[in-house]
Design an enzyme around this catalytic site. Structure first.
Site, PDB file in Angstrom:
ATOM      1  N   HIS A  42      -9.691   1.356   4.674  1.00 37.91           N
ATOM      2  CA  HIS A  42      -8.451   1.593   5.409  1.00 37.91           C
ATOM      3  C   HIS A  42      -8.727   2.590   6.539  1.00 37.91           C
ATOM      4  O   HIS A  42      -9.503   3.535   6.373  1.00 37.91           O
ATOM      5  CB  HIS A  42      -7.361   2.130   4.462  1.00 37.91           C
ATOM      6  CG  HIS A  42      -6.011   2.103   5.101  1.00 37.91           C
ATOM      7  ND1 HIS A  42      -5.611   3.073   5.990  1.00 37.91           N
ATOM      8  CD2 HIS A  42      -4.987   1.217   5.017  1.00 37.91           C
ATOM      9  CE1 HIS A  42      -4.389   2.776   6.416  1.00 37.91           C
ATOM     10  NE2 HIS A  42      -3.994   1.650   5.834  1.00 37.91           N
ATOM     11  N   SER A  67       3.004  -2.156  10.663  1.00 37.45           N
ATOM     12  CA  SER A  67       4.427  -2.263  10.992  1.00 37.45           C
ATOM     13  C   SER A  67       5.058  -3.593  10.586  1.00 37.45           C
ATOM     14  O   SER A  67       5.925  -4.121  11.298  1.00 37.45           O
ATOM     15  CB  SER A  67       4.665  -1.987  12.482  1.00 37.45           C
ATOM     16  OG  SER A  67       4.384  -0.633  12.772  1.00 37.45           O
ATOM     17  N   GLY A  72       2.383   2.109  11.138  1.00 38.80           N
ATOM     18  CA  GLY A  72       3.464   3.101  11.090  1.00 38.80           C
ATOM     19  C   GLY A  72       4.140   3.387  12.418  1.00 38.80           C
ATOM     20  O   GLY A  72       4.910   4.337  12.527  1.00 38.80           O
ATOM     21  N   ASN A  90       0.860  -1.189   0.000  1.00 32.99           N
ATOM     22  CA  ASN A  90       0.000   0.000   0.000  1.00 32.99           C
ATOM     23  C   ASN A  90       0.895   1.237   0.000  1.00 32.99           C
ATOM     24  O   ASN A  90       1.461   1.600   1.031  1.00 32.99           O
ATOM     25  CB  ASN A  90      -0.892  -0.047   1.259  1.00 32.99           C
ATOM     26  CG  ASN A  90      -1.761   1.178   1.381  1.00 32.99           C
ATOM     27  OD1 ASN A  90      -1.879   1.974   0.448  1.00 32.99           O
ATOM     28  ND2 ASN A  90      -2.394   1.347   2.546  1.00 32.99           N
ATOM     29  N   TRP A  91       1.026   1.858  -1.168  1.00 27.02           N
ATOM     30  CA  TRP A  91       1.954   2.991  -1.288  1.00 27.02           C
ATOM     31  C   TRP A  91       1.325   4.324  -0.875  1.00 27.02           C
ATOM     32  O   TRP A  91       1.962   5.378  -0.979  1.00 27.02           O
ATOM     33  CB  TRP A  91       2.512   3.059  -2.721  1.00 27.02           C
ATOM     34  CG  TRP A  91       3.461   1.935  -3.001  1.00 27.02           C
ATOM     35  CD1 TRP A  91       4.059   1.137  -2.061  1.00 27.02           C
ATOM     36  CD2 TRP A  91       3.920   1.470  -4.270  1.00 27.02           C
ATOM     37  NE1 TRP A  91       4.875   0.203  -2.676  1.00 27.02           N
ATOM     38  CE2 TRP A  91       4.803   0.378  -4.029  1.00 27.02           C
ATOM     39  CE3 TRP A  91       3.682   1.849  -5.588  1.00 27.02           C
ATOM     40  CZ2 TRP A  91       5.435  -0.315  -5.056  1.00 27.02           C
ATOM     41  CZ3 TRP A  91       4.323   1.163  -6.607  1.00 27.02           C
ATOM     42  CH2 TRP A  91       5.186   0.101  -6.343  1.00 27.02           C
ATOM     43  N   LYS A  92       0.083   4.274  -0.452  1.00 24.71           N
ATOM     44  CA  LYS A  92      -0.608   5.456   0.095  1.00 24.71           C
ATOM     45  C   LYS A  92      -0.362   6.680  -0.799  1.00 24.71           C
ATOM     46  O   LYS A  92      -0.424   6.574  -2.016  1.00 24.71           O
ATOM     47  CB  LYS A  92      -0.174   5.693   1.551  1.00 24.71           C
ATOM     48  CG  LYS A  92      -0.295   4.429   2.405  1.00 24.71           C
ATOM     49  CD  LYS A  92      -0.177   4.707   3.875  1.00 24.71           C
ATOM     50  CE  LYS A  92      -0.239   3.388   4.650  1.00 24.71           C
ATOM     51  NZ  LYS A  92      -0.393   3.539   6.067  1.00 24.71           N
ATOM     52  N   GLU A 139      -5.861  -4.731  10.682  1.00 21.85           N
ATOM     53  CA  GLU A 139      -4.827  -3.708  10.843  1.00 21.85           C
ATOM     54  C   GLU A 139      -5.103  -2.891  12.110  1.00 21.85           C
ATOM     55  O   GLU A 139      -5.845  -1.907  12.059  1.00 21.85           O
ATOM     56  CB  GLU A 139      -4.848  -2.756   9.639  1.00 21.85           C
ATOM     57  CG  GLU A 139      -4.470  -3.390   8.335  1.00 21.85           C
ATOM     58  CD  GLU A 139      -3.807  -2.370   7.412  1.00 21.85           C
ATOM     59  OE1 GLU A 139      -2.668  -2.590   7.022  1.00 21.85           O
ATOM     60  OE2 GLU A 139      -4.436  -1.332   7.122  1.00 21.85           O
TER      61      GLU A 139
HETATM   62  P1  PGA Z   1       2.599   0.296   7.791  1.00 15.21           P
HETATM   63  O1  PGA Z   1       1.152   0.606   7.164  1.00 15.21           O
HETATM   64  O2  PGA Z   1       3.070  -0.988   7.188  1.00 15.21           O
HETATM   65  O3  PGA Z   1       3.416   1.475   7.378  1.00 15.21           O
HETATM   66  O4  PGA Z   1       2.419   0.172   9.265  1.00 15.21           O
HETATM   67  C1  PGA Z   1       0.218  -0.426   6.938  1.00 15.21           C
HETATM   68  C2  PGA Z   1      -1.046   0.150   6.361  1.00 15.21           C
HETATM   69  O5  PGA Z   1      -1.426   1.278   6.701  1.00 15.21           O
HETATM   70  O6  PGA Z   1      -1.705  -0.509   5.527  1.00 15.21           O
END
Ligand code: PGA
Length: 266
Positions: A99, A216, A179, A10-12, A173
């Site tokens: 999300h 994470s 993060g 997921n590159w957001k 999640e």
């Molecule tokens: P992260 O994000 O791996 O940076 O914790 C996961 C996500 O938001 O899908």
């Protein structure tokens, strides 16, 4: 037989168009090789603008491309929104919905997410449904209640429409893990995923639930998750933006000592 994982990147909104294309140009061949070699399903989710070029780059490979969201509406006067039909028409196969960043920042509720799920299924796209509790909810012991409230509207919508869906991807999640570098222990993840699986078996028994963990996931934390029999794959944010880090995770999922250029000698 080795377990095959589904790995979603997921590159957001981290990269602009140029940065995304540069990453793909630099690493597409290596990603294709990693996918082929490890047998893991890799799904890359760039921004909307990069979907079409990404699909062209990977069209002759097993790498799949997904969007990060879609509209809950089919088509019409919805300025700025992107429909499931549009996402399907460029050649995507998957789409993340629900999300926590969209729930929190865009005020999306679970009913809207259920509509998005139906819109995606109508266009033969595979939804990747995210659910998870906040830190406070976790501390207050409300995890199961929150997950149930987030997931049930989606399952009920699928059941009521008798949608033709064989597999459903649900990503647990925990928001406090996204993060932050903090990860839940394996027992917690296993019992949460077992709970989600039970809900799916009860409400949509004809559907096979593919259960992902997100939050994470990194080359360091992945080792813990790989001993968890309930986890079918991972939704990865930050660590999917660094090729070495991402490829190390992919190779770890192949149950080998990370080694980018060779892999195991069989
Ligand atoms: P992260 O994000 O791996 O940076 O914790 C996961 C996500 O938001 O899908």
């Amino acid at each position: 037989m080795k377990k095959k994982y589904t790995i979603v990147a997921n590159w957001k909104m981290y990269w602009d168009f140029g940065q995304t294309i540069q990453f793909l140009k630099d690493n597409s061949e290596k990603l294709i090789t990693l996918g082929d070699k490890t047998g893991n399903t890799i799904i890359l989710c760039p921004s909307f603008l990069s979907l079409h070029p990404a699909i062209q780059i990977f069209q002759k490979s097993l790498i799949k491309i997904g969007a990060q969201d879609c509209s809950s509406y089919q088509k019409g006067a919805f300025t700025g929104q992107i429909s499931a039909q549009d996402i399907a028409s460029v050649g995507c196969s998957h789409c993340i919905i629900g999300h926590s960043e969209r729930r929190a920042l865009c005020g999306e509720n679970s009913e809207t997410i259920a509509k998005k799920c139906l819109a995606l299924l109508e266009h033969k796209l595979q939804p990747i449904i995210c659910a998870g509790e906040t830190s406070d909810e976790h501390k207050e012991g409300k995890t199961y209640e929150i997950l149930q409230a987030q997931i049930m509207p989606v399952l009920s919508a699928i059941r009521s429409r008798k949608s033709v869906v064989k597999t459903l991807m649900i990503a647990y999640e925990p928001i406090w893990s996204i993060g932050t570098g903090l990860v839940p222990d394996n027992d917690h993840i296993e019992s949460v995923l077992t709970h989600i699986k039970r809900l799916c078996d009860e409400i949509v028994p004809h559907v096979t639930a593919l259960l992902l963990y997100g939050g994470s996931v990194s080359s360091k934390t992945i080792v813990q998750f790989l001993s968890n029999p309930r986890i079918d794959g991972f939704l990865i944010g930050g660590s999917s933006l660094d090729f070495i880090e991402f490829s190390t995770i992919l190779l770890s999922c192949w149950h080998v000592i990370p080694q980018i250029d060779g892999g195991p000698k069989k």
